[in-house]
Design a protein around this motif. Structure first.
Motif, PDB file in Angstrom:
ATOM      1  N   ILE A  18       8.783  46.283  49.541  1.00  0.00           N
ATOM      2  CA  ILE A  18       9.027  46.146  50.700  1.00  0.00           C
ATOM      3  C   ILE A  18       8.577  44.451  51.219  1.00  0.00           C
ATOM      4  CG2 ILE A  18       8.688  46.616  53.143  1.00  0.00           C
ATOM      5  CD1 ILE A  18       8.582  49.530  52.270  1.00  0.00           C
ATOM      6  N   ILE A  19       7.421  44.222  50.660  1.00  0.00           N
ATOM      7  CA  ILE A  19       6.666  42.987  51.041  1.00  0.00           C
ATOM      8  C   ILE A  19       7.724  41.905  50.435  1.00  0.00           C
ATOM      9  CG2 ILE A  19       4.800  41.223  50.402  1.00  0.00           C
ATOM     10  CD1 ILE A  19       3.052  43.692  51.171  1.00  0.00           C
ATOM     11  N   GLU A  20       8.076  42.218  48.929  1.00  0.00           N
ATOM     12  CA  GLU A  20       9.051  41.076  48.325  1.00  0.00           C
ATOM     13  C   GLU A  20      10.093  40.981  48.982  1.00  0.00           C
ATOM     14  OE1 GLU A  20      10.784  40.618  43.825  1.00  0.00           O
ATOM     15  OE2 GLU A  20       9.254  42.053  44.274  1.00  0.00           O
ATOM     16  N   ALA A  21      10.836  42.110  49.580  1.00  0.00           N
ATOM     17  CA  ALA A  21      12.153  41.952  50.124  1.00  0.00           C
ATOM     18  C   ALA A  21      12.070  41.182  51.614  1.00  0.00           C
ATOM     19  CB  ALA A  21      12.590  43.429  50.570  1.00  0.00           C
ATOM     20  N   VAL A  22      10.829  41.152  52.047  1.00  0.00           N
ATOM     21  CA  VAL A  22      10.779  40.549  53.229  1.00  0.00           C
ATOM     22  C   VAL A  22      10.943  38.914  52.991  1.00  0.00           C
ATOM     23  CG1 VAL A  22       9.165  39.612  55.003  1.00  0.00           C
ATOM     24  CG2 VAL A  22       9.220  42.039  54.823  1.00  0.00           C
ATOM     25  N   TYR A  23      10.194  38.637  51.956  1.00  0.00           N
ATOM     26  CA  TYR A  23      10.322  37.087  51.413  1.00  0.00           C
ATOM     27  C   TYR A  23      11.716  36.741  51.089  1.00  0.00           C
ATOM     28  CZ  TYR A  23       5.230  36.973  51.365  1.00  0.00           C
ATOM     29  OH  TYR A  23       3.915  36.837  51.926  1.00  0.00           O
ATOM     30  N   ILE A  24      12.253  37.696  50.331  1.00  0.00           N
ATOM     31  CA  ILE A  24      14.009  37.556  50.010  1.00  0.00           C
ATOM     32  C   ILE A  24      14.626  37.228  51.174  1.00  0.00           C
ATOM     33  CG2 ILE A  24      15.715  38.512  48.838  1.00  0.00           C
ATOM     34  CD1 ILE A  24      13.947  39.683  46.930  1.00  0.00           C
ATOM     35  N   VAL A  25      14.774  38.210  52.090  1.00  0.00           N
ATOM     36  CA  VAL A  25      15.436  37.887  53.575  1.00  0.00           C
ATOM     37  C   VAL A  25      15.012  36.757  54.066  1.00  0.00           C
ATOM     38  CG1 VAL A  25      15.673  39.065  55.824  1.00  0.00           C
ATOM     39  CG2 VAL A  25      15.733  40.491  53.559  1.00  0.00           C
ATOM     40  N   GLU A  26      13.922  36.412  54.294  1.00  0.00           N
ATOM     41  CA  GLU A  26      13.492  35.294  54.890  1.00  0.00           C
ATOM     42  C   GLU A  26      13.929  34.044  54.389  1.00  0.00           C
ATOM     43  OE1 GLU A  26       9.149  36.328  57.391  1.00  0.00           O
ATOM     44  OE2 GLU A  26       9.172  35.217  55.194  1.00  0.00           O
ATOM     45  N   GLU A  27      13.955  34.177  52.911  1.00  0.00           N
ATOM     46  CA  GLU A  27      14.675  32.605  52.352  1.00  0.00           C
ATOM     47  C   GLU A  27      16.058  32.579  52.564  1.00  0.00           C
ATOM     48  OE1 GLU A  27      13.404  29.926  50.838  1.00  0.00           O
ATOM     49  OE2 GLU A  27      11.406  30.659  51.743  1.00  0.00           O
ATOM     50  N   ALA A  28      16.755  33.828  52.367  1.00  0.00           N
ATOM     51  CA  ALA A  28      18.127  34.102  52.622  1.00  0.00           C
ATOM     52  C   ALA A  28      18.505  33.451  54.000  1.00  0.00           C
ATOM     53  CB  ALA A  28      18.600  35.427  52.278  1.00  0.00           C
ATOM     54  N   ASN A  29      17.743  33.838  55.161  1.00  0.00           N
ATOM     55  CA  ASN A  29      18.188  33.593  56.234  1.00  0.00           C
ATOM     56  C   ASN A  29      17.848  31.944  56.644  1.00  0.00           C
ATOM     57  OD1 ASN A  29      19.496  36.109  56.746  1.00  0.00           O
ATOM     58  ND2 ASN A  29      17.620  36.904  57.789  1.00  0.00           N
ATOM     59  N   GLY A  30      17.079  31.266  55.785  1.00  0.00           N
ATOM     60  CA  GLY A  30      16.288  30.103  56.166  1.00  0.00           C
ATOM     61  C   GLY A  30      15.249  30.257  57.136  1.00  0.00           C
ATOM     62  N   LYS A  31      14.596  31.142  57.172  1.00  0.00           N
ATOM     63  CA  LYS A  31      13.470  31.336  58.232  1.00  0.00           C
ATOM     64  C   LYS A  31      12.307  31.805  57.556  1.00  0.00           C
ATOM     65  CE  LYS A  31      16.496  33.196  61.844  1.00  0.00           C
ATOM     66  NZ  LYS A  31      17.072  34.447  62.737  1.00  0.00           N
ATOM     67  N   PRO A  32      11.733  31.082  56.530  1.00  0.00           N
ATOM     68  CA  PRO A  32      10.577  31.367  56.033  1.00  0.00           C
ATOM     69  C   PRO A  32       9.282  31.351  57.031  1.00  0.00           C
ATOM     70  CG  PRO A  32      10.763  29.242  55.426  1.00  0.00           C
ATOM     71  CD  PRO A  32      11.882  29.629  56.074  1.00  0.00           C
ATOM     72  N   ASN A  33       8.288  32.509  56.691  1.00  0.00           N
ATOM     73  CA  ASN A  33       7.221  32.758  57.331  1.00  0.00           C
ATOM     74  C   ASN A  33       7.307  33.187  59.050  1.00  0.00           C
ATOM     75  OD1 ASN A  33       5.459  32.118  55.270  1.00  0.00           O
ATOM     76  ND2 ASN A  33       5.706  29.964  55.662  1.00  0.00           N
ATOM     77  N   SER A  34       8.444  34.057  59.368  1.00  0.00           N
ATOM     78  CA  SER A  34       8.826  34.327  60.471  1.00  0.00           C
ATOM     79  C   SER A  34       7.614  35.399  61.053  1.00  0.00           C
ATOM     80  CB  SER A  34      10.141  34.750  60.620  1.00  0.00           C
ATOM     81  OG  SER A  34      10.290  36.030  60.006  1.00  0.00           O
ATOM     82  N   LYS A  35       7.767  35.419  62.400  1.00  0.00           N
ATOM     83  CA  LYS A  35       6.637  36.298  62.889  1.00  0.00           C
ATOM     84  C   LYS A  35       7.170  37.823  62.792  1.00  0.00           C
ATOM     85  CE  LYS A  35       5.070  33.402  66.735  1.00  0.00           C
ATOM     86  NZ  LYS A  35       4.906  33.040  68.119  1.00  0.00           N
ATOM     87  N   GLU A  36       8.397  37.723  62.758  1.00  0.00           N
ATOM     88  CA  GLU A  36       8.895  39.317  62.476  1.00  0.00           C
ATOM     89  C   GLU A  36       8.621  39.765  60.964  1.00  0.00           C
ATOM     90  OE1 GLU A  36      10.882  36.931  63.627  1.00  0.00           O
ATOM     91  OE2 GLU A  36      11.116  37.259  65.513  1.00  0.00           O
ATOM     92  N   GLY A  37       8.898  38.900  60.070  1.00  0.00           N
ATOM     93  CA  GLY A  37       8.474  39.161  58.711  1.00  0.00           C
ATOM     94  C   GLY A  37       7.046  39.434  58.560  1.00  0.00           C
ATOM     95  N   ALA A  38       5.911  38.447  59.235  1.00  0.00           N
ATOM     96  CA  ALA A  38       4.848  38.524  58.984  1.00  0.00           C
ATOM     97  C   ALA A  38       4.215  40.155  59.650  1.00  0.00           C
ATOM     98  CB  ALA A  38       3.991  37.691  59.675  1.00  0.00           C
ATOM     99  N   LYS A  39       4.856  40.573  60.467  1.00  0.00           N
ATOM    100  CA  LYS A  39       4.701  41.696  61.238  1.00  0.00           C
ATOM    101  C   LYS A  39       4.809  43.109  60.253  1.00  0.00           C
ATOM    102  CE  LYS A  39       5.703  44.653  65.214  1.00  0.00           C
ATOM    103  NZ  LYS A  39       6.379  44.854  66.438  1.00  0.00           N
ATOM    104  N   VAL A  40       5.953  42.850  59.357  1.00  0.00           N
ATOM    105  CA  VAL A  40       6.307  43.933  58.457  1.00  0.00           C
ATOM    106  C   VAL A  40       5.494  43.896  57.391  1.00  0.00           C
ATOM    107  CG1 VAL A  40       8.261  44.584  57.097  1.00  0.00           C
ATOM    108  CG2 VAL A  40       8.894  43.729  59.077  1.00  0.00           C
TER     109      VAL A  40
END
Length: 89
Positions: A18-40
């Motif tokens: 799940i943590i790895e998927a957050v990083y993948i989604v953030e990179e795919a969306n061009g939003k690395p280190n988002s607050k929502e991703g950090a929350k997950v």
């Protein structure tokens, strides 16, 4: 004892994925280190700590039943985290 080891591995792999998927989604969306991703990610880490502590708890009346409950809780909490992950898209 193998089932305890397998349960610990399952907790580690599921929450790690799940943590790895957050990083993948953030990179795919061009939003690395988002607050929502950090929350997950924080939720996954907290879940990991909580579940491992429950697995290591030895003073339970019925150990097998307790471990089945931990496995069910892993499934429930992982589904919630995946739902939060899907909202990142």
């Amino acid at each position: 004892m193998a089932s305890i080891r397998d349960l610990k591995k399952d907790i580690n792999y599921v929450l790690g994925d799940i943590i790895e998927a957050v990083y993948i989604v953030e990179e795919a969306n061009g939003k690395p280190n988002s607050k929502e991703g950090a929350k997950v990610i924080d939720g996954a880490i907290a879940t990991f700590d909580d579940l491992i502590a429950k697995v290591n708890k030895r003073d339970v009346e019925n150990r097998q039943k307790h471990l089945k409950e931990v496995r069910a809780e892993l499934e429930t909490r992982a589904k919630k985290l995946v739902d939060d992950l899907n909202k990142l898209n």
